[in-house]
Scaffold this motif. Structure first.
Motif, short mmCIF file in Angstrom:
data_model
loop_
_atom_site.label_atom_id
_atom_site.label_comp_id
_atom_site.label_asym_id
_atom_site.label_seq_id
_atom_site.Cartn_x
_atom_site.Cartn_y
_atom_site.Cartn_z
N GLY A 250 -48.68 48.11 7.59
CA GLY A 250 -48.50 46.87 6.76
C GLY A 250 -49.40 47.92 5.88
N ASP A 251 -49.41 46.76 4.55
CA ASP A 251 -49.88 46.18 3.72
C ASP A 251 -51.03 46.80 3.41
N ILE A 252 -52.12 46.73 2.70
CA ILE A 252 -53.41 46.35 2.96
C ILE A 252 -53.43 45.20 1.81
N ASN A 253 -52.58 44.65 1.09
CA ASN A 253 -52.38 43.38 0.97
C ASN A 253 -51.75 42.20 1.25
N PRO B 143 -54.86 56.37 -14.97
CA PRO B 143 -54.40 55.34 -14.29
C PRO B 143 -54.40 55.16 -12.79
N TYR B 144 -54.05 56.38 -12.52
CA TYR B 144 -54.91 56.54 -10.49
C TYR B 144 -56.85 56.56 -10.35
N SER B 145 -57.24 57.95 -12.02
CA SER B 145 -58.88 57.80 -11.49
C SER B 145 -59.22 55.89 -12.01
N THR C 156 -57.86 53.01 -11.49
CA THR C 156 -57.70 52.25 -10.35
C THR C 156 -58.61 52.38 -8.91
N LYS C 157 -59.59 53.45 -8.81
CA LYS C 157 -59.91 53.49 -7.90
C LYS C 157 -61.29 53.81 -8.42
N ALA C 158 -61.46 53.12 -9.92
CA ALA C 158 -62.74 53.72 -10.15
C ALA C 158 -62.91 52.24 -9.79
N ALA D 47 -51.43 57.51 7.61
CA ALA D 47 -50.31 58.49 8.21
C ALA D 47 -50.27 59.12 7.01
N GLY D 48 -51.27 59.31 6.35
CA GLY D 48 -51.30 59.95 4.91
C GLY D 48 -52.38 61.37 5.02
N PHE D 49 -52.11 62.20 3.30
CA PHE D 49 -52.55 63.10 4.20
C PHE D 49 -53.86 63.23 4.91
N ILE D 50 -54.88 62.63 3.99
CA ILE D 50 -56.56 62.95 4.47
C ILE D 50 -56.59 62.20 5.89
N GLY D 51 -55.64 60.65 6.03
CA GLY D 51 -56.11 59.73 6.66
C GLY D 51 -55.66 60.27 7.90
N TYR E 216 -53.56 51.25 10.14
CA TYR E 216 -52.82 50.84 8.95
C TYR E 216 -52.68 51.03 8.21
N ASP E 217 -51.42 51.28 8.58
CA ASP E 217 -50.32 51.62 6.79
C ASP E 217 -48.92 51.79 6.55
N LYS E 218 -48.91 51.04 5.27
CA LYS E 218 -47.54 50.39 4.75
C LYS E 218 -47.16 51.82 4.85
N LEU E 219 -46.79 53.47 4.91
CA LEU E 219 -45.42 54.21 5.39
C LEU E 219 -44.94 53.73 3.62
N THR E 220 -45.74 53.78 2.72
CA THR E 220 -44.74 54.70 1.33
C THR E 220 -43.90 55.91 1.56
N TYR E 221 -44.32 56.28 0.40
CA TYR E 221 -43.04 57.94 0.41
C TYR E 221 -44.02 59.04 1.08
N GLU F 78 -52.62 55.03 -3.17
CA GLU F 78 -51.78 55.85 -4.56
C GLU F 78 -52.76 56.86 -5.25
N SER F 79 -52.02 57.56 -4.68
CA SER F 79 -52.70 59.30 -5.09
C SER F 79 -52.69 60.40 -6.16
N HIS F 80 -51.21 60.40 -6.76
CA HIS F 80 -51.10 60.74 -7.10
C HIS F 80 -51.20 60.56 -9.03
N HIS G 194 -61.59 53.24 4.90
CA HIS G 194 -60.05 52.82 3.72
C HIS G 194 -59.65 54.13 3.31
N PHE G 195 -58.92 54.58 3.26
CA PHE G 195 -58.33 55.73 3.24
C PHE G 195 -56.98 55.50 1.97
N ALA G 196 -56.20 54.22 2.60
CA ALA G 196 -55.01 53.55 1.71
C ALA G 196 -55.41 53.30 0.24
N ASN H 248 -61.38 67.60 -4.51
CA ASN H 248 -59.82 67.93 -4.08
C ASN H 248 -59.62 68.43 -3.12
N ASN H 249 -59.21 67.67 -2.61
CA ASN H 249 -59.01 68.13 -1.24
C ASN H 249 -57.62 69.52 -0.89
N TYR H 250 -57.32 70.28 0.20
CA TYR H 250 -56.27 70.76 0.67
C TYR H 250 -55.57 71.09 1.61
P1 NAD Z 1 -52.01 60.10 0.84
O1 NAD Z 1 -51.23 59.28 -1.03
O2 NAD Z 1 -51.49 61.37 1.37
O3 NAD Z 1 -51.71 58.83 1.77
C1 NAD Z 1 -52.45 57.28 0.96
C2 NAD Z 1 -51.42 57.05 2.43
O4 NAD Z 1 -52.08 55.20 1.95
C3 NAD Z 1 -50.13 56.80 3.02
O5 NAD Z 1 -50.10 56.72 4.68
C4 NAD Z 1 -49.46 56.13 2.44
O6 NAD Z 1 -48.57 55.25 3.30
C5 NAD Z 1 -50.78 54.62 2.52
N1 NAD Z 1 -50.01 53.28 1.36
C6 NAD Z 1 -50.10 53.89 0.25
N2 NAD Z 1 -50.49 52.29 0.06
C7 NAD Z 1 -50.30 51.43 0.86
C8 NAD Z 1 -50.60 50.10 1.32
N3 NAD Z 1 -50.37 48.92 -0.05
N4 NAD Z 1 -50.82 49.24 2.45
C9 NAD Z 1 -50.91 50.25 3.56
N5 NAD Z 1 -51.06 52.03 3.51
C10 NAD Z 1 -50.56 52.08 1.83
O7 NAD Z 1 -53.71 60.27 -0.65
P2 NAD Z 1 -54.40 61.31 0.67
O8 NAD Z 1 -54.53 62.14 -0.62
O9 NAD Z 1 -54.61 61.52 2.02
O10 NAD Z 1 -56.16 60.41 -0.43
C11 NAD Z 1 -57.01 59.66 0.57
C12 NAD Z 1 -57.39 58.51 0.42
O11 NAD Z 1 -58.67 59.56 -0.22
C13 NAD Z 1 -57.43 58.20 -1.47
O12 NAD Z 1 -57.35 56.93 -1.11
C14 NAD Z 1 -57.38 59.00 -2.32
O13 NAD Z 1 -58.53 58.21 -3.43
C15 NAD Z 1 -58.75 59.83 -1.89
N6 NAD Z 1 -59.10 61.02 -2.15
C16 NAD Z 1 -58.09 61.83 -2.13
C17 NAD Z 1 -58.50 63.80 -2.44
C18 NAD Z 1 -57.65 64.83 -2.10
O14 NAD Z 1 -57.55 65.25 -2.80
N7 NAD Z 1 -55.95 64.17 -2.06
C19 NAD Z 1 -59.61 63.44 -2.91
C20 NAD Z 1 -60.86 62.95 -3.21
C21 NAD Z 1 -60.06 61.08 -2.73
#
Ligand code: NAD
Ligand code: TYD
Length: 355
Positions: free
Chosen positions: A56-59, A157-159, A161-163, A8-12, A30-35, A82-84, A78-80, A187-189
């Motif tokens: 749902g939460d991936i935890n 901290p973002y990068s 945790t991704k690492a 439900a996020g941007f790329i997902g 499967y998405d927690k629907l955070t902000y 915290e991304s900012h 696996h896209f879920a 970076n995506n847009y």
């Molecule tokens: P986003 O922040 O727009 O979306 C993240 C989604 O994950 C949201 O729908 C949120 O509700 C969900 N989520 C967050 N915590 C969760 C949890 N605990 N359980 C279940 N769902 C949860 O992020 P995005 O920009 O769409 O990025 C998606 C993935 O791509 C991320 O893993 C990010 O690291 C990676 N990525 C993003 C970019 C970019 O430019 N945006 C570039 C490369 C890689």
């Protein structure tokens, strides 16, 4: 069927929409629907039986285990996360919880499920981890672009945790034989991009007559890729990628932040001119991000050579489509700019000095 986390996020959401536009294979989303999660991104799938949404939460390992046993997917994407980056500076704990602990819990659920599969299903199963180029750290102006063997050196901290999540995914292949694939993208847009990130923030602020905040001198460089090109790359890696391998995905498109902001202003001047003056007059240089990475650039030759993927959009075509999408989707924009969004804007921008 396939399972998508964070769909439900941007790329997902872009991935789910493009997947179901090309295939009848169902998606369990499967998405927690955070902000950052927004079911309005998937409004066109409301009556589509091929899309099953579960909040749902991936935890939540028990919930994941039950869903995998019930739906028996052939792959988990696996896209879920915290991304900012800026949010990770203000509050890193949520990044550790979701990106590290959450990925661990998902890997455990995937491993336990995978062990119940038949020999052939086991071989065909894939766990595809969607990651970022930010794990490689920052480049100087003359460094070669990141390739798959560039050492990890995350700075935020973002990068970090991704690492950590990338390392866990790698270890589950090496130790348990789980058939994993990792993509590290720039970076995506594009459409449905939450307006906390640079490009949608500039478009929405410009139209609202607000300042266009540029951190520091705006000379930092990012390698921008249109989101549907990233989705196409993920599909290629899922179908043809070699388990255990990582693939860098990028747009061959390095731009300074200031140049991105100028191009956006010029597009808006053309597509929705102001009564007087240019949108460029709204640009304001503000205090730089702490630890701001100077330059990212992706060497995407491996995925091109081995899997035949390269971007279809140029920056000019992709950015124009993006601005047009925001101009045509005022309702989506006003819905995401809720009370919580305004709290973020206040925290991040209202106390910042002019640079
Ligand atoms: P986003 O922040 O727009 O979306 C993240 C989604 O994950 C949201 O729908 C949120 O509700 C969900 N989520 C967050 N915590 C969760 C949890 N605990 N359980 C279940 N769902 C949860 O992020 P995005 O920009 O769409 O990025 C998606 C993935 O791509 C991320 O893993 C990010 O690291 C990676 N990525 C993003 C970019 C970019 O430019 N945006 C570039 C490369 C890689
Ligand atoms: P962002 O979209 O947050 O992505 P990332 O930090 O993951 O690369 O930021 C892209 C670039 O734009 C980054 O160098 C920070 C900069 N930036 C600004 O100058 N002003 C802003 O208001 C934002 C959000 C980002």
């Amino acid at each position: 069927m396939i399972v998508v986390t964070g769909g439900a996020g941007f790329i997902g959401a872009n991935f789910v929409l493009s997947w179901l536009a090309q295939s009848d294979e169902a998606v369990l989303n499967y998405d927690k629907l955070t902000y950052a999660g927004n079911l309005n991104n998937l409004a066109s799938l409301r009556d589509d039986a091929r899309h099953i949404f579960v909040q749902g939460d991936i935890n939540d390992g028990d919930k994941l285990a039950a869903l995998l046993a019930e739906h028996r997917p052939r792959a988990i994407l696996h896209f879920a996360a915290e991304s900012h980056v800026d949010r990770s500076i203000h509050g890193p704990a949520a990044f550790v919880t979701t990106n590290v602990n959450g990925t661990f819990s998902l890997l455990e659920a995937a491993r336990n499920y995978w062990q119940t599969l038949s020999a052939i299903e086991k071989t065909e199963f894939r766990f595809l981890h969607v990651s970022t180029d930010e794990v490689y750290g920052s480049l100087s102006a003359t460094d070669p672009a990141f390739c798959e063997t560039t050492p990890y050196a995350p700075n935020s901290p973002y990068s970090a945790t991704k690492a950590a999540s990338d390392h866990l995914v790698r270890a589950y292949h090496h130790t348990y034989g789980l058939p994993v694939l990792t993509t590290n993208c720039s970076n995506n847009y594009g459409p449905y991009h939450f307006p906390e990130k640079l490009i949608p923030l500039i478009i929405t602020n410009a139209r609202a007559g607000k300042d266009l905040p540029v951190y520091g001198d705006g000379q930092q460089i990012r390698d921008w890729l249109y989101v549907t090109d990233h989705c196409a790359a993920i599909r290629r890696v899922l179908e043809e990628g070699k388990p255990g391998e990582t693939y860098n995905v990028g747009g061959w498109n390095e731009q300074t932040n200031l140049s991105v902001v100028h191009t956006l202003c010029d597009l808006l001047d053309e597509l929705q001119p102001k009564h007087s003056g240019s949108y460029r007059n709204q640009i304001k240089h503000i205090t730089d991000r702490p630890g701001h990475d100077k330059r990212y650039a992706i060497d995407a030759r491996k995925i091109e050579k081995e899997l035949g993927w390269k971007p279809a959009e140029t920056f000019a075509t992709g950015l124009r489509k993006t601005v047009e999408w925001y101009l045509a989707n005022d309702t989506w924009v006003s819905q995401v700019q809720s009370g919580d969004y305004m709290k973020w804007v206040d925290l991040q921008y209202n106390s910042k000095e002019q640079a």
